[in-house]
Design a protein around this motif. Structure first.
Motif, PDB file in Angstrom:
ATOM      1  N   ASP A 177       0.875  -1.301  -0.097  1.00  0.00           N
ATOM      2  CA  ASP A 177       0.021  -0.015   0.107  1.00  0.00           C
ATOM      3  C   ASP A 177       0.903   1.223  -0.083  1.00  0.00           C
ATOM      4  O   ASP A 177       0.937   2.098   0.990  1.00  0.00           O
ATOM      5  CB  ASP A 177      -0.930  -0.033   1.237  1.00  0.00           C
ATOM      6  CG  ASP A 177      -1.922   1.074   1.240  1.00  0.00           C
ATOM      7  OD1 ASP A 177      -2.284   1.507   0.100  1.00  0.00           O
ATOM      8  OD2 ASP A 177      -2.636   1.408   2.278  1.00  0.00           O
ATOM      9  N   TRP A 178       1.671   1.319  -1.081  1.00  0.00           N
ATOM     10  CA  TRP A 178       2.365   2.580  -1.254  1.00  0.00           C
ATOM     11  C   TRP A 178       1.547   3.800  -1.548  1.00  0.00           C
ATOM     12  O   TRP A 178       0.891   3.697  -2.637  1.00  0.00           O
ATOM     13  CB  TRP A 178       3.738   2.350  -2.159  1.00  0.00           C
ATOM     14  CG  TRP A 178       4.514   1.446  -1.619  1.00  0.00           C
ATOM     15  CD1 TRP A 178       4.684   0.045  -1.751  1.00  0.00           C
ATOM     16  CD2 TRP A 178       5.816   1.772  -0.751  1.00  0.00           C
ATOM     17  NE1 TRP A 178       5.771  -0.388  -0.807  1.00  0.00           N
ATOM     18  CE2 TRP A 178       6.363   0.718  -0.274  1.00  0.00           C
ATOM     19  CE3 TRP A 178       6.285   2.903  -0.437  1.00  0.00           C
ATOM     20  CZ2 TRP A 178       7.301   0.758   0.287  1.00  0.00           C
ATOM     21  CZ3 TRP A 178       7.529   3.272   0.428  1.00  0.00           C
ATOM     22  CH2 TRP A 178       7.973   1.597   0.834  1.00  0.00           C
ATOM     23  N   ARG A 179       2.021   5.055  -0.868  1.00  0.00           N
ATOM     24  CA  ARG A 179       1.012   5.964  -0.954  1.00  0.00           C
ATOM     25  C   ARG A 179       2.220   7.229  -1.847  1.00  0.00           C
ATOM     26  O   ARG A 179       3.287   7.397  -1.180  1.00  0.00           O
ATOM     27  CB  ARG A 179       0.588   6.605   0.177  1.00  0.00           C
ATOM     28  CG  ARG A 179      -0.084   7.991   0.052  1.00  0.00           C
ATOM     29  CD  ARG A 179      -0.843   8.299   1.407  1.00  0.00           C
ATOM     30  NE  ARG A 179       0.302   8.773   2.565  1.00  0.00           N
ATOM     31  CZ  ARG A 179      -0.209   9.061   3.733  1.00  0.00           C
ATOM     32  NH1 ARG A 179      -1.245   8.286   4.286  1.00  0.00           N
ATOM     33  NH2 ARG A 179       0.918   9.245   4.528  1.00  0.00           N
ATOM     34  N   TYR A 180       1.697   7.941  -2.499  1.00  0.00           N
ATOM     35  CA  TYR A 180       2.394   8.954  -3.315  1.00  0.00           C
ATOM     36  C   TYR A 180       2.102  10.452  -2.434  1.00  0.00           C
ATOM     37  O   TYR A 180       1.348  10.730  -2.059  1.00  0.00           O
ATOM     38  CB  TYR A 180       2.037   9.367  -4.805  1.00  0.00           C
ATOM     39  CG  TYR A 180       2.664  10.435  -5.330  1.00  0.00           C
ATOM     40  CD1 TYR A 180       4.029  10.456  -5.738  1.00  0.00           C
ATOM     41  CD2 TYR A 180       1.809  11.587  -5.734  1.00  0.00           C
ATOM     42  CE1 TYR A 180       4.388  11.587  -6.110  1.00  0.00           C
ATOM     43  CE2 TYR A 180       2.501  12.660  -6.658  1.00  0.00           C
ATOM     44  CZ  TYR A 180       3.909  12.725  -6.610  1.00  0.00           C
ATOM     45  OH  TYR A 180       4.498  13.544  -7.148  1.00  0.00           O
ATOM     46  N   GLU A 181       3.330  10.845  -1.748  1.00  0.00           N
ATOM     47  CA  GLU A 181       3.343  11.766  -0.803  1.00  0.00           C
ATOM     48  C   GLU A 181       3.591  13.297  -1.778  1.00  0.00           C
ATOM     49  O   GLU A 181       3.438  14.232  -1.218  1.00  0.00           O
ATOM     50  CB  GLU A 181       4.368  11.844   0.072  1.00  0.00           C
ATOM     51  CG  GLU A 181       4.379  10.537   0.861  1.00  0.00           C
ATOM     52  CD  GLU A 181       3.109  10.565   2.063  1.00  0.00           C
ATOM     53  OE1 GLU A 181       2.687  11.513   1.716  1.00  0.00           O
ATOM     54  OE2 GLU A 181       3.084   9.652   2.580  1.00  0.00           O
ATOM     55  N   GLY A 182       3.762  13.300  -3.201  1.00  0.00           N
ATOM     56  CA  GLY A 182       3.735  14.541  -3.729  1.00  0.00           C
ATOM     57  C   GLY A 182       5.311  14.896  -4.140  1.00  0.00           C
ATOM     58  O   GLY A 182       6.444  14.375  -3.484  1.00  0.00           O
ATOM     59  N   VAL A 183       5.637  15.887  -4.442  1.00  0.00           N
ATOM     60  CA  VAL A 183       6.865  16.669  -4.617  1.00  0.00           C
ATOM     61  C   VAL A 183       7.379  17.217  -3.117  1.00  0.00           C
ATOM     62  O   VAL A 183       6.303  18.039  -2.631  1.00  0.00           O
ATOM     63  CB  VAL A 183       6.928  17.660  -5.602  1.00  0.00           C
ATOM     64  CG1 VAL A 183       8.342  18.479  -5.543  1.00  0.00           C
ATOM     65  CG2 VAL A 183       6.635  17.081  -7.000  1.00  0.00           C
ATOM     66  N   ILE A 184       8.397  16.739  -2.749  1.00  0.00           N
ATOM     67  CA  ILE A 184       8.870  17.114  -1.401  1.00  0.00           C
ATOM     68  C   ILE A 184       9.775  18.052  -1.483  1.00  0.00           C
ATOM     69  O   ILE A 184      10.089  18.699  -0.389  1.00  0.00           O
ATOM     70  CB  ILE A 184       9.039  15.710  -0.500  1.00  0.00           C
ATOM     71  CG1 ILE A 184      10.446  15.175  -0.999  1.00  0.00           C
ATOM     72  CG2 ILE A 184       8.128  15.032  -0.356  1.00  0.00           C
ATOM     73  CD1 ILE A 184      10.952  14.054   0.022  1.00  0.00           C
ATOM     74  N   TYR A 185      10.467  18.328  -2.639  1.00  0.00           N
ATOM     75  CA  TYR A 185      11.683  19.448  -2.687  1.00  0.00           C
ATOM     76  C   TYR A 185      11.917  19.376  -4.143  1.00  0.00           C
ATOM     77  O   TYR A 185      11.947  18.422  -4.842  1.00  0.00           O
ATOM     78  CB  TYR A 185      12.801  19.066  -1.857  1.00  0.00           C
ATOM     79  CG  TYR A 185      13.851  20.070  -1.669  1.00  0.00           C
ATOM     80  CD1 TYR A 185      13.495  21.221  -0.774  1.00  0.00           C
ATOM     81  CD2 TYR A 185      15.129  20.197  -2.033  1.00  0.00           C
ATOM     82  CE1 TYR A 185      14.393  22.233  -0.536  1.00  0.00           C
ATOM     83  CE2 TYR A 185      15.894  21.164  -1.874  1.00  0.00           C
ATOM     84  CZ  TYR A 185      15.672  22.254  -1.104  1.00  0.00           C
ATOM     85  OH  TYR A 185      16.635  23.086  -0.848  1.00  0.00           O
ATOM     86  N   THR A 186      12.605  20.538  -4.469  1.00  0.00           N
ATOM     87  CA  THR A 186      12.857  20.915  -5.751  1.00  0.00           C
ATOM     88  C   THR A 186      14.154  21.614  -5.888  1.00  0.00           C
ATOM     89  O   THR A 186      14.752  22.175  -4.775  1.00  0.00           O
ATOM     90  CB  THR A 186      11.974  21.883  -6.533  1.00  0.00           C
ATOM     91  OG1 THR A 186      12.013  23.088  -6.053  1.00  0.00           O
ATOM     92  CG2 THR A 186      10.480  21.163  -6.551  1.00  0.00           C
ATOM     93  N   ALA A 187      15.184  21.304  -6.822  1.00  0.00           N
ATOM     94  CA  ALA A 187      16.531  21.877  -6.931  1.00  0.00           C
ATOM     95  C   ALA A 187      16.424  23.273  -6.853  1.00  0.00           C
ATOM     96  O   ALA A 187      17.370  24.042  -6.315  1.00  0.00           O
ATOM     97  CB  ALA A 187      17.218  21.328  -8.207  1.00  0.00           C
ATOM     98  N   LYS A 188      15.563  24.086  -7.560  1.00  0.00           N
ATOM     99  CA  LYS A 188      15.278  25.450  -7.577  1.00  0.00           C
ATOM    100  C   LYS A 188      15.145  26.084  -6.318  1.00  0.00           C
ATOM    101  O   LYS A 188      15.304  27.245  -6.076  1.00  0.00           O
ATOM    102  CB  LYS A 188      14.370  25.827  -8.568  1.00  0.00           C
ATOM    103  CG  LYS A 188      12.905  25.426  -8.295  1.00  0.00           C
ATOM    104  CD  LYS A 188      11.895  25.934  -9.246  1.00  0.00           C
ATOM    105  CE  LYS A 188      10.438  25.803  -8.845  1.00  0.00           C
ATOM    106  NZ  LYS A 188       9.367  25.903  -9.953  1.00  0.00           N
TER     107      LYS A 188
END
Length: 512
Positions: A64-75
Motif C-alpha cells: 500500500d504505497w502512497r504518493y506523497e507528492g513533490v517534497i523538494y525541488t532543485a530550484k
C-alpha cells in the motif's frame, strides 16, 4: 495492464511509470518512507526531473504505497542553476524532532557544491531550504569529495557520512575515450603521483592544494559529526573505508568504496552500506565504532545477481550498472532496497527491494533479485501480470555500463504509447520471474507483438514445462499453452526462433 486482483506487491514496488533510484528507506512512526533521486522515464541524464518525490507505506502493509507528492525541488536551493539536478539524498530526524534532508546538487556544480540541507516538521514534506554543511567559522565544508550524504542520529549525536572514489572498472563500462575515462582505465600501480593529481583536479574541480593537503587522499568514505544545528561540523572528517586506489592489502580489496554511502546501527554494531568499485553491487562493512575499525562484510545484492551462488560477471542475469540503496527493519523483517536499470541506459532506474537475513554472527548473506521482493512470499499464479516485473532479462551476453545509453543488441525494458514492456526479444533471450506459487494445471497466456517465427520455451528452475508459439503481428496478440506445476518455482520464458518480439504481459487462466 491490470495486475492480479489479489492484493500483492512485486518489483518494482512503486508504480511502473515511476523511477526512484538511490533509495534510502526509513521507518518513522508507523510508516516506511522511501527517499531517493528522481529519474525520467526514458531520460538522458541522471536525476533529470530535478525534484524529490515521496512515497510511504504502512509498516504492516508493504503493498500500500502512497504518493506523497513533490517534497523538494532543485530550484529551492539558492546555489542552483538552470542545469542543477538533485543527487541521492538522505533524511534524519534531528534532536529537535524535525526532519532534515541532506543532498548534493548535480549539473554544472556537481562534485564541488556543498552538501545542502532542507527541513520539515514531517518526514513526508514539503521541505524548505535550511542551509549548507559548514565549518565552525561559517565557511562551506568542502573536505574530500562531497557526494551521497548519509546520516544517523546516534543517541543524540548526528553523524554525516559521505564520499566518492574513482574506479578502474568504470572506464571499461563507460564506452568512450575521454581523458577522464583514460584516467579511470589505468590500474592503480600505473598512476604517477602527478597524473593522479591532474586527474582529480579535472574530475572533481579541486585545486592542487586541496588534493595534496589531505593525508589520506580525497577518495574514500568519510564521517563527520554535526552540531545540533544540523549544519556545523564539530569533528572530523575521518576516513572509514578506502577507495580502490588505497585498498590494497585491506579487507576491502576487490570491493573498495566507490559511492552510495549509507549507515545503520544494529544492536551494538555499525553497518556501513555502500556501492563498491564493482558498481553493480551493494556491500556492507561492520564496526563496533561509528568512525573507525570497519572491516569488509560482504555483498548484500547485485543488480545482475553477480556473486550470488558463485555467479560470474559474464553470466550476469541483467544488464548491470550502478546500484545504490540501504537496509531497513520493517515490522520485524530486514530488507535491502536498491535499484534496477531500464531503457538500455543508466538514466531510468527503478526501486526494488528484497528481504534479507542478519545472522547471529552479524553477517548478511547475499540475496538474489526477485519479482516478489516485498510480497512476503511468492506471487500467486492467478490473474494477469506486467512483463516488466521480470527480475531477469538476459541473452547470455549482457554488458556492464556506466553513465550512458547503449545501442547494443540486448533485450531491455522500455515504454511507449503509455505502456511498459520488454523489447528486442531475440533468439536466446531469457526472461525470468521469481517466484510464483503454482497450484497445478493452468492456461498460461502471453501477450506479444513482433515480426518473426518462433516460440517461448516455458520453464521452471528445474525443467521445461511448455511451448508457446508466438504470432507475427504488428499489434499486441495472445498466445497460450497449458502448463502443470505445483509448488513454488521461478517462471522463465526463453525465445527460440527468428526475428524480434516485444513482450508486454502474461496471465494465468483457469482451464475450461
Amino acid at each position: 495492464m491490470k495486475p492480479t486482483k489479489t492484493k500483492q506487491v512485486y518489483n518494482p514496488f512503486l508504480p511502473l511509470n515511476e523511477y526512484i533510484p538511490d533509495g534510502e528507506p526509513h521507518v518513522f512512526g508507523d510508516r516506511i518512507y522511501l527517499f531517493g533521486s528522481h529519474d525520467k522515464e526514458g531520460g538522458d541524464e541522471y536525476c533529470e526531473l530535478g525534484d524529490y518525490v515521496g512515497y510511504s507505506a504502512p509498516v504492516t502493509d508493504l503493498s500500500d504505497w502512497r504518493y506523497e507528492g513533490v517534497i523538494y525541488t532543485a530550484k529551492q536551493d539558492p546555489g542552483a542553476t538552470e542545469k542543477s539536478k538533485l543527487y541521492a539524498p538522505d533524511v534524519v530526524q534531528g534532536n529537535d524532532g524535525r526532519y532534515y534532508l541532506y543532498y548534493n546538487l548535480s549539473g554544472d556544480v556537481g562534485f564541488h557544491s556543498p552538501i545542502s540541507v532542507a527541513v520539515c516538521d514531517t518526514p513526508a514534506g514539503a521541505y524548505e531550504y535550511y542551509g549548507y554543511v559548514r565549518n565552525p567559522d561559517g565557511s562551506p565544508f568542502k573536505r574530500h569529495i562531497l557526494h551521497d550524504p548519509a546520516l544517523i542520529n546516534d543517541n543524540g549525536t548526528i553523524r554525516l557520512y559521505y564520499g566518492y572514489s574513482l574506479s578502474s572498472k568504470l572506464a571499461k563500462a563507460s564506452g568512450h575515450e575521454s581523458a577522464q575515462a583514460q584516467q579511470h582505465e589505468a590500474q592503480p600501480a600505473a598512476f604517477s603521483q602527478e597524473s593522479m593529481v591532474s586527474a582529480l583536479m579535472m574530475v572533481f574541480h579541486k585545486s592542487r592544494e586541496e588534493i595534496e593537503s589531505e593525508p589520506d587522499g580525497i577518495m574514500g568514505a568519510n564521517v563527520v559529526t554535526l552540531a545540533d544545528d544540523m549544519l556545523t561540523v564539530t569533528s572530523g572528517p575521518v576516513r572509514i573505508i578506502p577507495g580502490e586506489f588505497t585498498a590494497q592489502g585491506t579487507s576491502f580489496e576487490g570491493h573498495a568504496f566507490y559511492e552510495a554511502s549509507s549507515i545503520r546501527k544494529i544492536g551494538e554494531l555499525y553497518y556501513f552500506i555502500y556501492s563498491s568499485q564493482q558498481s553493480h553491487e551493494l556491500c556492507y562493512a561492520v564496526s563496533k565504532y561509528p568512525d573507525q575499525g570497519f572491516t569488509y562484510g560482504g555483498t548484500i545484492i547485485s543488480n545482475g545477481d553477480v556473486g550470488y551462488s558463485g555467479r560470474k560477471e559474464e553470466d550476469r542475469l541483467n544488464m548491470t550498472a550502478n546500484d545504490h540503496g540501504s537496509i531497513e527493519n520493517i515490522n520485524g523483517q530486514w530488507y535491502v532496497f536498491h535499484h534496477r536499470h531500464t531503457h538500455s541506459s543508466t538514466f531510468s532506474r527503478q526501486a526494488c527491494a528484497e528481504p534479507i537475513e542478519i545472522l547471529p554472527d552479524g553477517s548478511i548473506p547475499q540475496v538474489e533479485m526477485t519479482s516478489c521482493g516485498l510480497n512476503g512470499g511468492p506471487l500467486i499464479a492467478k490473474g494477469e501480470y506486467s512483463a516488466v516485473i521480470a527480475c531477469n532479462v538476459a541473452n547470455g551476453a549482457m554488458p556492464h555500463i556506466t553513465n550512458r545509453r547503449i545501442d547494443s543488441d540486448i533485450p531491455f525494458i522500455t515504454h511507449g504509447e503509455g505502456q511498459r514492456y520488454i523489447t528486442n526479444v531475440k533468439e536466446n533471450t531469457r526472461i525470468g520471474f521469481k517466484y510464483f506459487a503454482f497450484e497445478g494445471p493452468t492456461v498460461l497466456k502471453v501477450v506479444t507483438r513482433g515480426n518473426g517465427n518462433g516460440s517461448f520455451i516455458v520453464s521452471t528452475d528445474e525443467k521445461d514445462i511448455g511451448v508457446i508459439p508466438l504470432s507475427s503481428s504488428e499489434t499486441w496478440c495472445d498466445s497460450s499453452a497449458v502448463i502443470d506445476v505445483r509448488g513454488t518455482a521461478g517462471l522463465y520464458f526463453t525465445y527460440s526462433g527468428s526475428g524480434v518480439f516485444e513482450f508486454i504481459s502474461f496471465a494465468f487462466d483457469q482451464l475450461k
